[in-house]
Design an enzyme around this catalytic site. Sequence first.
Site, mmCIF file in Angstrom:
data_model
loop_
_atom_site.group_PDB
_atom_site.id
_atom_site.type_symbol
_atom_site.label_atom_id
_atom_site.label_comp_id
_atom_site.label_asym_id
_atom_site.label_seq_id
_atom_site.Cartn_x
_atom_site.Cartn_y
_atom_site.Cartn_z
ATOM 1 C CB CYS A 102 -45.479 16.139 -4.661
ATOM 2 S SG CYS A 102 -44.493 17.383 -5.509
ATOM 3 C CG HIS A 114 -51.615 16.770 -3.839
ATOM 4 N ND1 HIS A 114 -50.594 16.587 -2.937
ATOM 5 C CD2 HIS A 114 -51.026 17.239 -4.976
ATOM 6 C CE1 HIS A 114 -49.438 16.933 -3.503
ATOM 7 N NE2 HIS A 114 -49.678 17.335 -4.729
ATOM 8 C CG HIS A 154 -46.732 21.280 -2.714
ATOM 9 N ND1 HIS A 154 -46.532 20.122 -2.001
ATOM 10 C CD2 HIS A 154 -46.876 20.899 -4.011
ATOM 11 C CE1 HIS A 154 -46.569 19.085 -2.830
ATOM 12 N NE2 HIS A 154 -46.769 19.532 -4.057
#
Lengths: 327, 394, 85
Positions: free
Chosen positions: B158, B288, B323
């Site tokens: 990620c 994040h 996400h």
Amino acid sequence: MACFITNKISVSPQQTFLSDSFFSGSANVAEERKLRAVEPNYKETIAEAGLRRRMSRIVKMGVSAGLACANGADGVDAIITATGLGCLADTEKFLDSVVRNDESLLNPTAFIQSTFNTIGAQIALILKNSSYNVTYAHRGFSFESALLDAMLRIEDGDARNVLVGAMDEITDLSFAVMERLGFWRNGAVMGEGANFFLLSGSKSSADDVALVDVATFMNRKEEAFDKCVQGFLSRNNLEISQIDVLLYGSSDKSYCLGGVCSAVSEAVDYKKYCGEFPTASSFAVWLGAEVLKRGALPCGKTLDGAKRVLVYTDYQSVNRSLILLEI
Amino acid sequence: MGTVVTGIGVVSAAGLNVDENLRSLRCCRSGVAKARILQTRHDVPLGEVALSNDELRSLLGVPEKERFSRASLLGLLAAREALRDSGVSVDGGARVGLVSATSAGGMDRSEFFYKDEVTKCNSGRLRDVVLHDCGDSSETVARFLGISDFVTTISTACSSSANAVILADRLLRHNKLDAVLVGGIDPLCKFTVNGFSSLMILDRELCRPFDQSRAGLNLGEGAAFLVLQRKEDVESGGYCRLSGFANANDAYHQTAISHDGIGPFLAMEGALKSAGLHPSDIDYVNVHGTGTENNDWSEGFAMKRLFGDCVPMFSSTKVYTGHTLGACGAIEAVYSVLSLVNDMVFPTFNFKNAIEGLELEPVVALRENAGLKNVMSNSFGFGGNVSSLIFSKM
Amino acid sequence: MENLINDLKAQLIEELNLEDVTVEDIDTEAPLFGDEGLGLDSIDALEIILLLEKYYGLKIENPKSGKDIFFSVKTLADYITANRK
């Protein structure tokens, strides 16, 4: 600016892991068109069983090579890994459960371990190393990109020692798919391995080999690539005649690399030792550095005063790369 | 540092281009909803890009004979927008490179292949499986846009595309290239939906970043690209500067971030140092903020350690997009640029209660005339890979 | 019960890849997680949830609720006995 290979470790289809046998003995050959890695005794290389238990073969190969390469280093300031296809066995395992169990009974470990950065992450975890950590996954450019990043970091003074490594693994499915795609025509065999290097801004011993330059080239036809070779040599102020050994990994054996093949005293097809895989050039760098250090080829033939090795890799005629080593 | 952002492009659940994304961000409109395109048994909301592969193909004008993965289609849409926006010509004398990032790559096609390969006796279509690897979408985007001077791909879960930005800056500073199209791509596919489902961290409702009641993340898909150039090569304009960045490793666990967020702290601190800034110079953090119990705690803890009692305004824009894994670093980099250029903070509009023990509240309503000079964007991934970027006004 | 406990231990060894661990090595009452006992972690908890579903048809929706159930082999066996249909 060059950097130096102050340590290197190879897990390959040959007897290369912490062993001299490859240079003194005979080379292993492919069985059923596969050159499988001679794997270390993982109980020795990754002593703690709790660390090993989730690791697939590629992770164990990579972590073993990486840890051995970092061993004794005066600090590791960056960990840069490369892989063409990543942790294939875990990817296939998880995909298999998605398909066969119709999206139920899913094994989280295989998913977690399937990510491309698993090896770099595990090495950082085991070494408790919180420095720069990145993974390149781009076909035949994966390892070259990692080398470039490492060299630039050293040149910038952001790192003194960089651990750089590449790995890919054979799985039955990937072999079968590539067979269907015609990869193994023309005598090519599938290979695998994990090759790690500790690159430093300064030598740790007098006979450390320098990694002088690395370049990647997309989609160049051979005529155009001849010019790229010339450009690469001239930006390093070299004539063709100053290259002593060419290590080439190409499916096209007739291509002469702008005349380099005929000018060098030795040209060796390195993929006959390691097989074909996206990060095969990492084995060639290991081999090239070893050849320069020993002044000898794997077959035992000695080379007088060989100073430079050029590694040429052609991956599927789309990704070509040049790597220059010097002693 | 002398690197400037001269072009941006983005496709996500919040819109097919920069304008649509900006509109969604300003109107607090989330693109996370019940799955319509991906066929999956899991009943969880997803941040899907609204178009099917065929619709994306016709929007892009990709010829019938070309077989592209969803990753390539999404990547092309965002990359083409960014390149056009920058005005950089690939046919001129400039050396233009592509640094892309992905975690799933062409997995959507591999799933089709694998199913037929194992259940129908090796009859998987080869033209699907050749698109599997991470490099495929990068090379397809490069080929379609005529970029051949340099191409590579980063895959660190990620944080992938934040790391791509870091490499791009270095290539410019070393004069290896004159312009870099840099970003990330990740399509939704069964592999990742099932993967995160097996980790039991998918929220069945819209994710609630930094909320005490948070119960996991929503997966999303998309792509974003930025064009970076050396400041001295750009005659006028440019959106903002890429002023700092850092990458660190948490070195704690394969999937979890350490409780005290040591990696995130090191990445944020390192980014400040490389930008020559103090913590108090940061006006806004695009966190994040995935909405998992672990991430938000650790990120918040690290922010408190770095910023002390003066944690700047922050928000998670994952409530708009879900996400997007390997793409999120680039999507949120584009959002950070949009924040700076429009001087506004896009809110985490569904936030209610702060995490006990952290007491940190994100911005919950659109903040205009926010006085932004320096914006930080965080991206953390599996394997402890954590990175922070800082964008600053020209 | 004795059989269930031995089955469970064998399944844990298999599913968690506990190399070099035998059924005899696992203390039925000892904690599975943390530094004592087997030293399992959060990923193992997910694997145990999968194990319960695969072998015993038991579904645990929230990993947190498994904390007491997963304390030891004994507590796992008790849970299975109480809930198995």
